[in-house]
Design an enzyme around this catalytic site. Sequence first.
Site, mmCIF file in Angstrom:
data_model
loop_
_atom_site.group_PDB
_atom_site.id
_atom_site.type_symbol
_atom_site.label_atom_id
_atom_site.label_comp_id
_atom_site.label_asym_id
_atom_site.label_seq_id
_atom_site.Cartn_x
_atom_site.Cartn_y
_atom_site.Cartn_z
ATOM 1 N N GLY A 296 0.841 -1.199 0.000
ATOM 2 C CA GLY A 296 0.000 0.000 0.000
ATOM 3 C C GLY A 296 0.872 1.243 0.000
ATOM 4 N N GLY B 174 3.980 0.541 2.249
ATOM 5 C CA GLY B 174 4.848 -0.524 1.752
ATOM 6 C C GLY B 174 5.471 -0.190 0.412
ATOM 7 C CG HIS C 160 -16.765 7.703 8.734
ATOM 8 N ND1 HIS C 160 -17.899 8.304 8.283
ATOM 9 C CD2 HIS C 160 -15.727 8.451 8.286
ATOM 10 C CE1 HIS C 160 -17.558 9.376 7.580
ATOM 11 N NE2 HIS C 160 -16.246 9.485 7.567
ATOM 12 C CB SER D 205 -18.493 12.668 2.149
ATOM 13 O OG SER D 205 -18.000 13.816 2.790
ATOM 14 N NE ARG E 235 -14.856 11.679 10.994
ATOM 15 C CZ ARG E 235 -13.899 11.177 10.221
ATOM 16 N NH1 ARG E 235 -13.141 10.201 10.668
ATOM 17 N NH2 ARG E 235 -13.689 11.655 9.027
ATOM 18 C CD GLU F 138 -5.409 1.341 8.989
ATOM 19 O OE1 GLU F 138 -5.428 1.407 7.741
ATOM 20 O OE2 GLU F 138 -6.411 1.072 9.669
ATOM 21 C CB SER G 113 -4.851 7.562 6.970
ATOM 22 O OG SER G 113 -5.616 7.875 5.823
ATOM 23 C CG LEU G 114 -4.315 9.272 2.099
ATOM 24 C CD1 LEU G 114 -4.897 10.118 0.973
ATOM 25 C CD2 LEU G 114 -4.277 7.823 1.676
#
Lengths: 245, 639, 258
Positions: free
Chosen positions: B43, B46, B267, B285, B331, B426, B441-442
Amino acid sequence: MNRLQALYATTIGKKFIAAITGIILFGFILGHVAGNLKVFTGATADGIPHIDEYAHFLKIAGAPLVPEQFVLWSARSVLLISLILHMTVVIQLALISAEARPISYVKSKKRAASLPALWMMFSGLLILGFVIFHILHFTTGTIVIGEFNHGFVYNNLESSFSNPLVGIGYILVMLVLGFHLNHGIWSLFQTLGLDNPDRNKFLRLTATGLTIAIIAGFISIPLAFMTGAMPDPVSYPHELLTGHR
Amino acid sequence: MLTLDSKLPSGPIQDAWTNHKNNLRLVGPKNRPKYKIIVIGSGLAGASAAASMGAMGYNVECFCFQDSPRRAHSIAAQGGINASKNYRNDGDSTWRLFYDTQKGGDYRAREQNVYRLAELSTAIIDQAVSQGVPFAREYGGKLANRSFGGVLVERTFYCRGETGQQLLLGAYSALEEQIAAKTVKMHTRTEMMDVVVVDGKVRGIVVRNLETGEISSHAADAVVLASGGYGNVFYLSTNAKGCNVTANFRAYRRGAGFANPCFTQIHPTSIPASGQYQSKLTLMSESLRNDGRIWVPRDANEKRAPADIPESERYYYLEERYPRFGNLVPRDVAARNAKDVCDKGLGVGPTGYGVYLDFAAAIEEKGAAAVKAKYANLFEMYQRITADDPVETPMRIYPAVHYTMGGLWVDYNLMTNVDGLYSIGESNFADHGANRLGASSLMQCLADGYFIIPVTIGDFLSRNDPGEVTTDHPNFAQAENEVKEQINRLFAVGGTRSSQSFHRELGKIMWEHCGISRSESSLKEGLQKIPELREQFWKNLKLPGKANEFNQSLEHAGRMIDFLDFGELMCHDALTRDESCGCHLREEHQTPEGEAKRDDDNFAFVSVFEYAGEGKKPELNKEPLAFDALPLAKRNYKS
Amino acid sequence: MKISLHVWRQSSRDDRGGMKEYQLDDISPEMSFLEMMDCLNEQLTQNGEEPVAFDHDCREGVCGMCSMVINGEAHGPKAETTTCQLYMRHFEDGAQIYIEPWRSSAFPVIKDLVVDRSAFDRIIQAGGFISNHSGPKPEPNSIPIEPEIAEQALDAATCIGCGACVAACPNGSAMLFTAAKASHLGLLPQGQTERYSRAKTMVNQMEEEGFGSCRNYAECEAQCPKGISIAFIGQLNSDYLKASLVEPVDRRGEMHSQ
């Protein structure tokens, strides 16, 4: 030369050749229909049909700079080579593609591929057969329907197309040619990388417009003879034409 | 007890990473090809790590279970990636991104890690653009930004709704470049089954070729786990079906500490499950809450269509319970309340686990066309999945498990407590504390892969000679045998239930007992139910096919073994963390408004669990957290 | 609802394989197509038969893993929809559904509906990247990119590499996939340096993998779950021809006067 060889080795290169030879063959068709339409323009004061005169001109074009028939045979050679190349690469591509899908689908459905596009190989082969027949019929006179005399184009046309079977046969084949051109003309732009969303509509309309014009031109001739709209054939001494420069 | 040396740099936080890098040992270019590094997962983390280390000259081998590295689940991230470029001139800075991330994580992350993440954020954008990632641009051709939840600046870079896909394809293309250059060898459709540790140092892995079933060993000088999150322990989540905890859990069983396993982000707005067969959940979203009103019928026996229910019989529970914030509560609060009303029997939809998100008021006010235009692709996606048009009838939504903040414990170099075993993306626990900020996260995956591990791994490698241990070492044979034995055991059960059915049941237990909110009693109950389910699994599993062939049922059953054990570990963690923080809400500890109430005096630490052996309670280790740069403050999004 | 499935079963690469029929009696229209396949597999497992192997992962239409030809169409009857985003309500009660793997000699069947698409990875390896190392890079705003061009590049880059284009093409051509990547990079300023060499190496690799030739049917575009345009094929044709016929091969060779 290395470049061309390397290009030819790929499917895109073969398609490039199909497109370029397609343009040449298309150019011939365009010239052919334009010349054919002379059948409608009548005859000279001597009574020689314009179409006969035009056919004769094709033989002697370029003289005296080059011998008679030199230009004619040069053009024929280019066309023959183009035709052979066009067919060779298309058959090679078809073989490559057949190999790319050794097992076919049990169910297969098309969303976008048009019938003319899917039947290009079929229409192409039919046109090839027709071209051979057409040459034997109107050029060499090997296949005689009605009467045939070298050089008397108008009379030969009248004689063949007064047979409705021949006329209808020619018309049907021209429709097939239309299918071939309608896809082929647009396709060559895409193959040469000249199409894009900006001009796609224009190119497709152009392809269809040219196709309709060409096919209408071709079909109008047998149609005109079959319906009896054309003047009767005339006889004139052939020397009159060959002496007429 | 685990030795947890976090190797945190001292000195001012702004210079920490630079100073740390300056003091790291390096491996020279000539020596790098002699060192073999294994990367598990392809990902964002990696692929970027494998490509970066390959380009440096290391001898890298990368493994993924999918058919191509491009399939990794990073590809599904929609919204964007944060970077403190301050292109908007709205006061953004490294410090502010650091502050937002630490605050968002409810102060359960290491300051130095979080600061480094913020510091590297801008370089990630530069790197991605140079790879050809087509970020959105403004009319002048400059990069565009948008804002994202929980922050006051516009710092999110995006490619429509497919930012994760484009960033992954960037990393994937870099990886493929290195594969072509033969610095990286790729093994697709290959699953890591175990790590091999010799005398406290990782020495390689055992894998199963998913096409042929062949079990083989691969020795290496270092192993990098980039195997993603474990949200699928809940069965239903927004994760891809293949996401699993196996690589991490096998590392844990071999001695690596597992940190904060219970920290799970849920979420609030996903499309609810429509039946028992539901296989995954799709996110909608959160921005929809800006125009949608959330409600359920007041009567549990309500059978009418939503439009026929009069206003007086509708329960706008968020607006009633939180008059100040209404539908825009954070959230976690929104998620917990949805579960609460559904548990009371008020839920809607075929399963009773859904609440209405109604756009009628917004449509009346702004017109259907305007609302539709604003949420075009979301409405279209919703309609595709449910066949309902949100303009005509309210949407149904329900919370879904989305991201897991916990993971393998790592030090500042991203190395676990097992020498030479690293964990990035992650799969580690390092940067998000108890809750992850949107569009982070990205950023973390790429910071780890492009910029951190390529530097820090040299420090470890340079202290070791390359190729010290080969696959001839008996530990490899032993690990291979254990893997084979486990597969044989699975086939030997010969019961009547598919492993999928066990997974579904485990998911229900986890959701009930360790889900949106947790309590001592629910967790204890969960800790009773999971071992019972595991017993059932080993008694009643039905596994079709054979071991030495392409067998997706076997793949799943193997992952289930670890999910079952891991679920228990999560419950242990949630039970020992007797406070609420971020996404971890213990019902015993909440504010009157239902917000998490931290206990900084007793729980300002990272929980690191140590494997104690089959059937034994995992041992808790604590890494205390220091708050020098940012003093502890109450998480407050209300004023 | 009740449905009849006709599924391609093939136990391994070497097996000849064939269609097999299955009945499913209790299918909800709310199920996704892959959830229906899950039900089939549960039924097969219970009956002691081998479940049908099929590739799938994200189940939200972006990973590109799922790959089924359903009733003769790649990813089934809905336009711009992957198999995983297809729902049973798109079929009628009592429907006969034919499910086949991607058919291409470059995508050999591994088992049942699972095919080996590593040929796509090798095409990317041949040049589907901008040569790069990780490290400090120029400030991105120093190279402005027209938003329309960035969007066009993204249109191409949105390819999920599923292989539906190959499956749908009557000729089994991979031009749309190859063109999408080559165009994505070729449109951007960052990708200019290698634009023409990339077109050449990627096309050459594509040829080597044994895909068929593009015949401009546009069937690939029509069945692509992301609706990627054949305009990119035109662009690749153009780049490739320019690379082959115009771009200098010997820029630094000797020259003499005459």
